[in-house]
Design a protein around this motif. Structure first.
Motif, PDB file in Angstrom:
ATOM      1  N   GLU A 126     -22.671  -7.806  42.693  1.00 40.83           N
ATOM      2  CA  GLU A 126     -23.398  -8.919  43.285  1.00 40.83           C
ATOM      3  C   GLU A 126     -24.788  -8.967  42.683  1.00 40.83           C
ATOM      4  O   GLU A 126     -25.328  -7.985  42.234  1.00 40.83           O
ATOM      5  N   GLY A 128     -27.470  -8.919  43.872  1.00 32.90           N
ATOM      6  CA  GLY A 128     -28.456  -8.033  44.492  1.00 32.90           C
ATOM      7  C   GLY A 128     -28.696  -6.808  43.624  1.00 32.90           C
ATOM      8  O   GLY A 128     -29.740  -6.181  43.687  1.00 32.90           O
ATOM      9  N   SER A 155     -37.136 -11.628  45.031  1.00 34.68           N
ATOM     10  CA  SER A 155     -36.403 -12.188  43.882  1.00 34.68           C
ATOM     11  C   SER A 155     -35.681 -13.476  44.234  1.00 34.68           C
ATOM     12  O   SER A 155     -34.492 -13.640  43.941  1.00 34.68           O
ATOM     13  N   VAL A 157     -35.307 -16.950  43.231  1.00 29.60           N
ATOM     14  CA  VAL A 157     -35.593 -17.838  42.111  1.00 29.60           C
ATOM     15  C   VAL A 157     -35.528 -19.290  42.565  1.00 29.60           C
ATOM     16  O   VAL A 157     -34.691 -19.641  43.401  1.00 29.60           O
ATOM     17  N   GLY A 188     -23.682 -17.829  50.221  1.00 31.19           N
ATOM     18  CA  GLY A 188     -24.290 -17.614  48.908  1.00 31.19           C
ATOM     19  C   GLY A 188     -25.547 -18.410  48.630  1.00 31.19           C
ATOM     20  O   GLY A 188     -26.029 -18.461  47.496  1.00 31.19           O
ATOM     21  N   THR A 189     -26.132 -19.026  49.661  1.00 27.41           N
ATOM     22  CA  THR A 189     -27.338 -19.847  49.412  1.00 27.41           C
ATOM     23  C   THR A 189     -28.626 -19.017  49.456  1.00 27.41           C
ATOM     24  O   THR A 189     -29.678 -19.485  49.038  1.00 27.41           O
ATOM     25  N   GLY A 190     -28.561 -17.796  49.998  1.00 28.93           N
ATOM     26  CA  GLY A 190     -29.744 -16.946  50.000  1.00 28.93           C
ATOM     27  C   GLY A 190     -30.279 -16.620  51.395  1.00 28.93           C
ATOM     28  O   GLY A 190     -31.457 -16.262  51.542  1.00 28.93           O
ATOM     29  N   LYS A 191     -29.418 -16.682  52.414  1.00 29.17           N
ATOM     30  CA  LYS A 191     -29.888 -16.395  53.779  1.00 29.17           C
ATOM     31  C   LYS A 191     -30.387 -14.957  53.908  1.00 29.17           C
ATOM     32  O   LYS A 191     -31.384 -14.698  54.572  1.00 29.17           O
ATOM     33  N   GLU A 192     -29.682 -14.048  53.224  1.00 27.17           N
ATOM     34  CA  GLU A 192     -30.099 -12.651  53.340  1.00 27.17           C
ATOM     35  C   GLU A 192     -31.471 -12.441  52.679  1.00 27.17           C
ATOM     36  O   GLU A 192     -32.288 -11.643  53.150  1.00 27.17           O
ATOM     37  N   LEU A 193     -31.733 -13.164  51.600  1.00 26.78           N
ATOM     38  CA  LEU A 193     -33.038 -13.043  50.944  1.00 26.78           C
ATOM     39  C   LEU A 193     -34.139 -13.502  51.892  1.00 26.78           C
ATOM     40  O   LEU A 193     -35.202 -12.889  51.982  1.00 26.78           O
ATOM     41  N   ASP A 255     -25.509 -10.885  61.060  1.00 30.99           N
ATOM     42  CA  ASP A 255     -24.962 -11.738  60.013  1.00 30.99           C
ATOM     43  C   ASP A 255     -23.706 -12.415  60.534  1.00 30.99           C
ATOM     44  O   ASP A 255     -22.925 -11.798  61.256  1.00 30.99           O
ATOM     45  N   ARG A 332     -31.873 -29.451  45.320  1.00 30.37           N
ATOM     46  CA  ARG A 332     -31.880 -28.075  44.801  1.00 30.37           C
ATOM     47  C   ARG A 332     -31.205 -27.937  43.435  1.00 30.37           C
ATOM     48  O   ARG A 332     -31.378 -26.930  42.742  1.00 30.37           O
ATOM     49  N   LEU A 339     -31.899 -20.592  37.544  1.00 23.75           N
ATOM     50  CA  LEU A 339     -31.111 -19.472  38.082  1.00 23.75           C
ATOM     51  C   LEU A 339     -30.223 -18.869  36.995  1.00 23.75           C
ATOM     52  O   LEU A 339     -30.135 -17.652  36.846  1.00 23.75           O
ATOM     53  N   VAL A 377     -25.308 -19.791  44.980  1.00 24.90           N
ATOM     54  CA  VAL A 377     -25.953 -18.939  43.981  1.00 24.90           C
ATOM     55  C   VAL A 377     -25.087 -17.730  43.621  1.00 24.90           C
ATOM     56  O   VAL A 377     -25.035 -17.303  42.471  1.00 24.90           O
ATOM     57  N   ARG A 378     -24.361 -17.208  44.622  1.00 19.72           N
ATOM     58  CA  ARG A 378     -23.513 -16.048  44.340  1.00 19.72           C
ATOM     59  C   ARG A 378     -22.476 -16.405  43.283  1.00 19.72           C
ATOM     60  O   ARG A 378     -22.226 -15.646  42.344  1.00 19.72           O
TER      61      ARG A 378
HETATM   62  N1  LIG Z   1     -32.790 -18.226  45.079  1.00 19.44           N
HETATM   63  C1  LIG Z   1     -32.132 -17.148  44.629  1.00 19.44           C
HETATM   64  N2  LIG Z   1     -32.573 -16.498  43.543  1.00 19.44           N
HETATM   65  C2  LIG Z   1     -31.915 -15.426  43.036  1.00 19.44           C
HETATM   66  N3  LIG Z   1     -30.822 -14.916  43.584  1.00 19.44           N
HETATM   67  C3  LIG Z   1     -30.345 -15.511  44.685  1.00 19.44           C
HETATM   68  C4  LIG Z   1     -30.974 -16.654  45.263  1.00 19.44           C
HETATM   69  N4  LIG Z   1     -30.265 -17.012  46.347  1.00 19.44           N
HETATM   70  C5  LIG Z   1     -29.258 -16.152  46.447  1.00 19.44           C
HETATM   71  N5  LIG Z   1     -29.293 -15.250  45.455  1.00 19.44           N
HETATM   72  C6  LIG Z   1     -28.340 -14.173  45.203  1.00 19.44           C
HETATM   73  O1  LIG Z   1     -27.046 -14.668  45.535  1.00 19.44           O
HETATM   74  C7  LIG Z   1     -26.310 -13.688  46.279  1.00 19.44           C
HETATM   75  C8  LIG Z   1     -26.004 -14.270  47.648  1.00 19.44           C
HETATM   76  O2  LIG Z   1     -27.223 -14.390  48.385  1.00 19.44           O
HETATM   77  P1  LIG Z   1     -27.283 -14.025  49.923  1.00 19.44           P
HETATM   78  O3  LIG Z   1     -26.497 -12.765  50.216  1.00 19.44           O
HETATM   79  O4  LIG Z   1     -28.704 -14.033  50.362  1.00 19.44           O
HETATM   80  O5  LIG Z   1     -26.488 -15.280  50.490  1.00 19.44           O
HETATM   81  P2  LIG Z   1     -26.052 -15.609  51.972  1.00 19.44           P
HETATM   82  O6  LIG Z   1     -26.503 -16.980  52.234  1.00 19.44           O
HETATM   83  O7  LIG Z   1     -26.507 -14.519  52.910  1.00 19.44           O
HETATM   84  O8  LIG Z   1     -24.466 -15.598  51.810  1.00 19.44           O
HETATM   85  P3  LIG Z   1     -23.344 -15.280  52.908  1.00 19.44           P
HETATM   86  O9  LIG Z   1     -23.341 -16.415  53.894  1.00 19.44           O
HETATM   87  O10 LIG Z   1     -22.079 -15.249  52.111  1.00 19.44           O
HETATM   88  O11 LIG Z   1     -23.679 -13.971  53.546  1.00 19.44           O
HETATM   89  C9  LIG Z   1     -27.187 -12.457  46.362  1.00 19.44           C
HETATM   90  O12 LIG Z   1     -26.814 -11.599  45.319  1.00 19.44           O
HETATM   91  C10 LIG Z   1     -28.590 -12.972  46.137  1.00 19.44           C
HETATM   92  O13 LIG Z   1     -29.413 -12.018  45.539  1.00 19.44           O
END
Ligand SMILES: Nc1ncnc2c1ncn2[C@@H]1O[C@H](COP(=O)(O)OP(=O)(O)OP(=O)(O)O)[C@@H](O)[C@H]1O
Ligand SMILES: [Mg+2]
Length: 498
Positions: A126, A128, A155, A157, A188-193, A255, A332, A339, A377-378
């Motif tokens: 991943e 990450g 991180s 982007v 995969g949109t970046g919620k965890e970030l 989550d 977006r 990216l 993004v994933r």
């Molecule tokens: N804006 C960004 N820039 C760089 N990497 C990103 C970005 N957004 C997401 N990612 C990467 O994409 C992957 C998915 O991001 P993340 O886990 O935050 O998504 P999520 O919304 O929590 O997904 P899920 O709902 O499946 O849990 C991670 O590896 C993360 O680092």
């Protein structure tokens, strides 16, 4: 410092839990071998820690029962301070990855995590698992990819309006006293970030614990969250500290909150209102001082309408939600190029191609920009990693952009002759063999290349009885076009997305 995605701690020792929290984004607690097996089946951990109550024979027993779910997940035994150094050999013999001889050895866990993390980065499991350095290890300036320091710190982007607005909202919410905090957006949109950014701003030195509500059964999730007292149910042979307590004055991330069983939703609502909770079977109220964050990739309003999510909990969570836009949305979409370039610069999937693959052609970028990215993004990151892995020149062109590798079995008309006499199963076996060969039998990397999970890969390797030395010879996979030559090159024909 490296962070693993999920660590399972088979221990009730709060110190070992805290140690795991330093290195894991999600930490699952288990009390017994059975408990651990239940979590491993669903949580797909990167590391399992056992405390000194589990001797080498227990570890072997665990491997025997959990084998098919474990894959190559490392198990580390953590001995007590007065434990015997001689146990090291015993644990290793039984299959443990390492043995820590009590607190004096805790520092070594960081090295172990770094090795595991490197291994995972190599697998490209991943995005990450990326570094701030280039593939060759030299430091690179990545500032052009980020809007501000907050974005750089996690991180994230992007320069689009969507990302700028998300970051603004993230900052505002983090600096407010808003609690709970809801983060929504497609997978995969970046919620965890965003969650990590809020935690870093609000509680930089406090624990951050996370649980995936979809990964555990209702009972496990309840005792994971609240903990339980000894004897509260069959099998509760000792007291367990729950995540609410472990989060302390830091953060608890829930989550996939939409997957929380409805009964538990009621209990969570009570915690949010009363700021206290009781362990399962307990009578003592424990204060809850943590920031509670919840994330969802489902539309919670729809879940409420479908009677799957409590309306009162939804209102309690939905005070100042932070929304991540889908990558395909007009506000977006412009980030796709940035990216893709970022993933190309920072990927560590293929160290042997260090800095060799330098850019993407304009046509490749346009193709990426046209795709709808349901995995956001994933998905984009996986596509770039796959392209790097397969690229033999210094530039990723259109043919390197393979959106869905499983689609590669769909072969176009002009290659029909090539597949006469072949079954899909035969083709699949060959594709898997080739991926394993390409990656030197690193299963996580091979799974990433194939776009399947490690568990699926293990199942297929078993199903097709693929063995290291039975792997197809390199020469036999070149595209000769013979009857018996359903080669990788034909299998990996790019699926046009353009
Ligand atoms: N804006 C960004 N820039 C760089 N990497 C990103 C970005 N957004 C997401 N990612 C990467 O994409 C992957 C998915 O991001 P993340 O886990 O935050 O998504 P999520 O919304 O929590 O997904 P899920 O709902 O499946 O849990 C991670 O590896 C993360 O680092
Ligand atoms: Mg997430």
């Amino acid at each position: 410092m490296s962070l693993l995605k999920r660590i399972v701690v088979v221990s009730r020792d709060a110190e070992i839990h805290r140690l795991a929290q330093k290195y894991g984004r999600e930490v699952f607690g288990a009390d017994s071998l059975n408990d651990a097996l239940g979590i491993v089946k669903t949580a797909n951990p990167d590391l399992i820690l056992f405390d000194h109550r589990f001797n080498p024979d227990h570890i072997r027993e665990f491997f025997d029962t959990a084998d098919k779910y474990l894959g190559d997940v490392p198990v580390v035994a953590v001995g007590g301070d007065d434990s015997d150094a001689g146990l090291y050999d015993e644990y290793i013999k039984m299959g443990a990855y390492d043995y820590l001889q009590g607190r004096r050895d805790y520092g070594r866990l960081e090295q172990i995590i770094n090795v595991i993390e490197n291994d995972l980065s190599g697998s490209g499991s991943e995005a990450g698992h990326r570094t701030e350095s280039s593939a060759s290890g030299s430091e690179v300036n990545l500032s052009r990819f980020f809007v501000d320091n907050l974005a750089a710190s996690v991180s994230m982007v992007g320069k689009s309006c969507a990302i700028i607005n998300t970051l603004k909202m993230t900052q505002l919410v983090a600096e407010s006293r808003c609690n709970p905090i809801l983060i929504v957006g497609e997978t995969g949109t970046g919620k965890e970030l965003v969650a990590r950014a809020i935690h870093a701003l609000r509680h930089p030195n406090e624990p951050c614990v996370a649980v995936n509500c979809a990964a555990l059964t209702a009972n496990l999730l309840e005792s994971e969250l609240f903990g339980h007292v000894k004897g509260s149910f069959t099998g509760a042979d000792r007291e367990k500290i729950g995540l609410l307590e472990l989060a302390s004055t830091g953060t608890l991330l829930l989550d996939e909150i939409s997957e929380m069983p409805i009964d538990l939703q009621a209990k969570l609502l009570r915690v949010l209102q009363e700021k206290s909770f009781r362990k399962v079977g307990g009578i003592r109220n424990i204060d809850c001082k943590a920031t509670i964050m919840a994330s969802s990739n489902r539309n919670l309003n729809n879940e409420v309408l479908a009677n799957r999510f409590r309306r009162d909990l939804y209102y309690r969570l939905n005070v100042s939600p932070i929304t991540l836009a889908p990558l395909r949305s007009p506000e977006r979409r412009e980030d796709i190029r940035l990216l893709a370039e970022y993933f190309l610069k920072t990927s560590t999937i293929c160290p042997e191609k260090r800095d060799k693959v330098k850019s993407l052609t304009q046509m490749a970028i346009e193709a990426l920009e046209k795709h709808d990215w349901p995995g956001n993004v994933r998905e984009l990151s996986n596509v770039i990693e796959r392209a790097i892995l397969l690229e033999t020149t210094d530039k990723i062109g259109l043919s390197g952009i393979i959106i869905d590798p499983s689609e590669c079995n769909r072969v176009s008309g002009d290659t029909t002759d090539l597949i006469k006499g072949f079954s899909l199963a035969k083709a699949e076996r060959e594709l898997i063999s080739r991926a394993l060969q390409e990656t030197g039998w690193q299963k996580t990397r091979a799974a990433a290349l194939l776009g399947i999970t490690r568990a699926t890969l293990y199942a297929k390797v078993k199903q097709y009885q693929i063995e290291k030395n039975s792997c197809i010879e390199k020469s036999s996979v070149s595209a000769k076009g013979g009857q018996d030559d359903f080669s990788m090159s034909s299998l990996s024909k790019p699926v046009p997305i353009h």
